[in-house]
Design an enzyme around this catalytic site. Structure first.
Site, PDB file in Angstrom:
ATOM      1  N   LYS A 114       0.858  -1.190   0.000  1.00 54.28           N
ATOM      2  CA  LYS A 114       0.000   0.000   0.000  1.00 54.28           C
ATOM      3  C   LYS A 114       0.894   1.239   0.000  1.00 54.28           C
ATOM      4  O   LYS A 114       1.944   1.248   0.654  1.00 54.28           O
ATOM      5  CB  LYS A 114      -0.897  -0.039   1.249  1.00 54.28           C
ATOM      6  CG  LYS A 114      -1.970   1.035   1.294  1.00 54.28           C
ATOM      7  CD  LYS A 114      -2.877   0.824   2.506  1.00 54.28           C
ATOM      8  CE  LYS A 114      -3.991   1.842   2.578  1.00 54.28           C
ATOM      9  NZ  LYS A 114      -4.894   1.590   3.729  1.00 54.28           N
ATOM     10  N   SER A 118      -9.763   1.467   2.641  1.00 56.12           N
ATOM     11  CA  SER A 118      -8.903   2.267   1.796  1.00 56.12           C
ATOM     12  C   SER A 118      -7.809   1.486   1.063  1.00 56.12           C
ATOM     13  O   SER A 118      -7.205   2.020   0.129  1.00 56.12           O
ATOM     14  CB  SER A 118      -8.230   3.353   2.643  1.00 56.12           C
ATOM     15  OG  SER A 118      -7.401   2.773   3.629  1.00 56.12           O
ATOM     16  N   SER A 160      -9.792  -0.973   6.882  1.00 61.21           N
ATOM     17  CA  SER A 160      -9.240  -0.782   5.533  1.00 61.21           C
ATOM     18  C   SER A 160      -8.480  -1.960   4.934  1.00 61.21           C
ATOM     19  O   SER A 160      -8.130  -1.903   3.757  1.00 61.21           O
ATOM     20  CB  SER A 160      -8.335   0.445   5.509  1.00 61.21           C
ATOM     21  OG  SER A 160      -9.121   1.583   5.356  1.00 61.21           O
TER      22      SER A 160
END
Ligand code: GLN
Length: 481
Positions: free
Chosen positions: A85, A160, A184
């Site tokens: 990420k 996310s 997330s």
């Protein structure tokens, strides 16, 4: 291919790949080439990545092959392609948080998890798209455009960590790391049909994770199966003196837990987290609990009324911490700087141009909740609710080994479907409580709901309860086949 077809199928998992590379069945370079080919074929449609590290990855893969040729074991992740990420710092490689604020920022150091992955022989393939500064549940808040769900491109991948979930679901990589502050990792895992794990707060070092809400943030893996996720947790976890909240406890034996079955395990279905789910999600979830009962688990329903206040408490605590953490983006120290006549106008111009609407909303919410005169009524009250939730969980875990709920109240939704921020916040209704309590939780795919989209079952466990969580998660995975 029409836009609604699945773009790809999961590639072989982490352990299969490492074995193939170690036994020279496949070279790390060939594994990587397959990955990069798949990315070249489908990434235009999916947009899982902010950056693909073509050259660095090829060089690293050939280093792994050299080690193997010389008879040296590169580690448990030999040649395994991994995505990160884009809020996890990588030395000399851009780390943007999908924000204009950090678009050109290059970290001078690696996050601890990155060093650990590399030491274990992994090949870092790229940085994945996300909601800006990890604020969101659909990846629509990325400053660089949304990611699409590989199961069906007309739907969001969740967020996310949407790019991480999509990179695994599309078969681009065997594993991706995400971060989970309120869901997330688990929610996008659920929406994309992959496994996602949020470990106990403190089990995986946050050193080098760009902070959103420091008392809630935790790094964890997204993988194609439960055993792979267990292995990745073992690799990235453990004590780190660079993170003052790091827990000094071994993080091992998780893979062994996956084979233990659920005979006699006490499973509590949380009424308050099941009730908000849509009928299709409830139907898949109930099928899962029925099957667990049929193989020997003791399944019962439990009401934990305190959990109903989790969402409200989270949306005060997380923005409050974010407003403080994001104060560092002042045009002086990191990333973007927009010129102004004096320091104050430079800062105002920088922050106005650098942050997107959701990030600004959170900073305003958080600043308000912390302001004098409101601090006790909002922030203080939310912290008291947090304590009540932790205590209520404690009571529930006297009667149950794990607690279960759907991970997300719905399957993946369409782009632009949740315009009202509160609608979006409601996506986190089942995931947030584990962050507030610091407990581990995971999402395991189980069946399909509306529009043939994946449903995820959430397994929650008490602090340091990863072993029993993986034990149950692995059985759910087996029952889903
Ligand atoms: N969706 C939640 C939020 O917007 C959780 C985000 C996260 O876990 N990073 O805050």
């Amino acid at each position: 291919m029409t836009s609604t077809q699945r773009t790809s199928f999961p590639r072989q998992g982490v352990r299969e790949t490492a074995i193939a590379v170690k036994t020279r069945f496949q070279s790390a370079s060939d594994v990587l080439s397959d990955c990069l080919e798949e990315i070249a074929r489908c990434e235009d449609k999916i947009h899982a990545f902010n950056l693909v590290l073509d050259n660095q990855a090829r060089q690293r893969a050939s280093e792994i092959d050299d080690l193997i040729a010389r008879g040296i074991d590169p580690g448990p992740l030999a040649g395994v392609p991994v995505a990160l990420k884009d809020n996890i710092c990588t030395r000399e490689i851009a780390t943007t948080c999908s924000s204009k604020m950090l678009e050109r920022w290059i970290p001078p150091y690696n996050a601890t998890v990155v060093a650990k992955l590399q030491d274990a022989g992994a090949v870092i393939v790229g940085k994945t798209n996300m909601d800006e500064f990890a604020m969101g549940s659909s990846t629509e808040n990325s400053a660089f455009g949304p990611t699409r769900n590989p199961c069906n491109l007309d739907y969001v991948p969740g967020g996310s960590s949407g790019g991480s979930a999509a990179s695994v679901a599309a078969g681009f990589v065997c594993c991706a790391l995400g971060s989970d502050t309120g869901g997330s990792i688990r929610q996008p895992a659920s929406l994309c049909g992959v496994v996602g794990v949020k470990p106990t707060y403190g089990r995986v070092s946050r050193y080098g994770l760009i902070a959103f809400a420091s008392s809630l943030d935790q790094i964890g893996p997204l993988c194609v199966n439960v055993g792979d996720a267990a292995l990745i947790c073992e690799v990235i976890g453990g004590y780190d003196p660079r993170d003052s909240t790091s827990i000094d406890e071994p993080f091992s034996g998780l893979l062994d837990s996956c084979d233990k079955g659920v005979d006699g395990i006490r499973v509590g279905v949380v009424t308050e987290l099941l009730a908000p789910a849509s009928p299709d999600v409830q139907a898949a979830f109930t099928k899962c609990t029925d099957k667990l009962a049929a193989i020997g688990a003791k399944v019962d329903e439990i009401s934990i009324p305190e959990l109903s206040y989790g969402l409200a408490a989270y949306y005060l605590i997380a923005p409050a911490e974010a407003s403080s953490n994001l104060a560092r983006y002042d045009g002086v120290r990191y990333g973007l700087r927009v010129a102004g006549q004096d320091v104050e106008s430079m800062m105002r111009a920088t922050r106005s141009a650098g942050f997107g609407p959701e990030v600004k909303r959170r900073i305003m919410l958080g600043t308000y909740a912390l302001s004098s005169g409101y601090y006790d009524a909002y922030y203080g009250q939310a912290q008291r609710v947090r304590t009540l939730i932790t205590k209520a969980f404690g009571r529930a875990y006297e009667s149950f080994d794990v607690l279960l709920s759907p991970t997300s109240p719905t399957v993946a939704f369409g782009f632009g479907a949740k315009q009202d921020p509160l609608d979006m916040y409601n996506s986190d209704i089942a995931t947030i409580a584990s962050n507030l309590a610091g407990h581990p939780a995971m999402s395991v795919p189980f069946g399909l709901g509306a529009n043939n989209l994946p449903v995820g079952v959430q397994v929650m466990a008490p602090t340091l309860g990863e072993a029993v969580m993986f034990q149950v998660g692995a059985q759910i995975e087996g029952l889903a086949q």
